[in-house]
Design a protein around this motif. Structure first.
Motif, mmCIF file in Angstrom:
data_model
loop_
_atom_site.group_PDB
_atom_site.id
_atom_site.type_symbol
_atom_site.label_atom_id
_atom_site.label_comp_id
_atom_site.label_asym_id
_atom_site.label_seq_id
_atom_site.Cartn_x
_atom_site.Cartn_y
_atom_site.Cartn_z
ATOM 1 N N UNK A 54 36.718 21.120 19.562
ATOM 2 C CA UNK A 54 35.914 20.327 18.953
ATOM 3 C C UNK A 54 36.641 19.739 17.605
ATOM 4 N N UNK A 55 37.316 20.388 17.174
ATOM 5 C CA UNK A 55 38.368 19.849 15.927
ATOM 6 C C UNK A 55 39.400 18.856 16.373
ATOM 7 N N UNK A 56 39.895 18.869 17.577
ATOM 8 C CA UNK A 56 40.972 18.230 18.431
ATOM 9 C C UNK A 56 40.220 16.792 18.636
ATOM 10 N N UNK A 57 38.948 16.928 19.249
ATOM 11 C CA UNK A 57 38.226 15.628 19.617
ATOM 12 C C UNK A 57 38.072 14.947 18.095
ATOM 13 N N UNK A 58 37.393 15.535 17.162
ATOM 14 C CA UNK A 58 37.216 14.730 15.763
ATOM 15 C C UNK A 58 38.544 14.173 15.340
ATOM 16 N N UNK A 59 39.627 14.875 15.286
ATOM 17 C CA UNK A 59 40.858 14.483 14.902
ATOM 18 C C UNK A 59 41.301 13.031 15.486
ATOM 19 N N UNK A 60 41.103 13.163 16.961
ATOM 20 C CA UNK A 60 41.627 11.941 17.660
ATOM 21 C C UNK A 60 40.658 10.781 17.612
ATOM 22 N N UNK A 61 39.291 11.040 17.292
ATOM 23 C CA UNK A 61 38.314 9.991 17.117
ATOM 24 C C UNK A 61 38.690 9.417 15.820
ATOM 25 N N UNK A 62 39.111 10.185 14.836
ATOM 26 C CA UNK A 62 39.501 9.661 13.443
ATOM 27 C C UNK A 62 40.674 8.904 13.383
ATOM 28 N N UNK A 63 41.864 9.289 14.292
ATOM 29 C CA UNK A 63 42.924 8.492 14.504
ATOM 30 C C UNK A 63 42.512 7.003 15.100
#
Length: 67
Positions: A54-63
């Protein structure tokens, strides 16, 4: 937390990020107090992996949003 029943009859728990962190923290504490509990260790492993994903998906979305 919401529970959803799939067409196959399985049940899935859906929770927001803060609930996921609470579950992971509670499982961590339980495993610390009961290190012989293989079920708790497995549950913690799954919860931690789901939280990391979930954290990785959030970081990718933010990028993607910042580009």
């Amino acid at each position: 937390m919401q529970f959803i029943v799939t067409p196959g009859g399985d049940e899935v728990a859906v929770m927001n990020a803060s609930e996921a962190l609470v579950v992971e923290g509670a499982l961590s504490l339980y495993v610390l107090k009961h290190p012989e509990s293989n079920v708790a260790i497995d549950a913690l492993r799954v919860a931690s992996a789901a939280n990391e994903a979930r954290e990785a998906r959030m970081e990718e979305a933010a990028e993607r949003a910042s580009v």
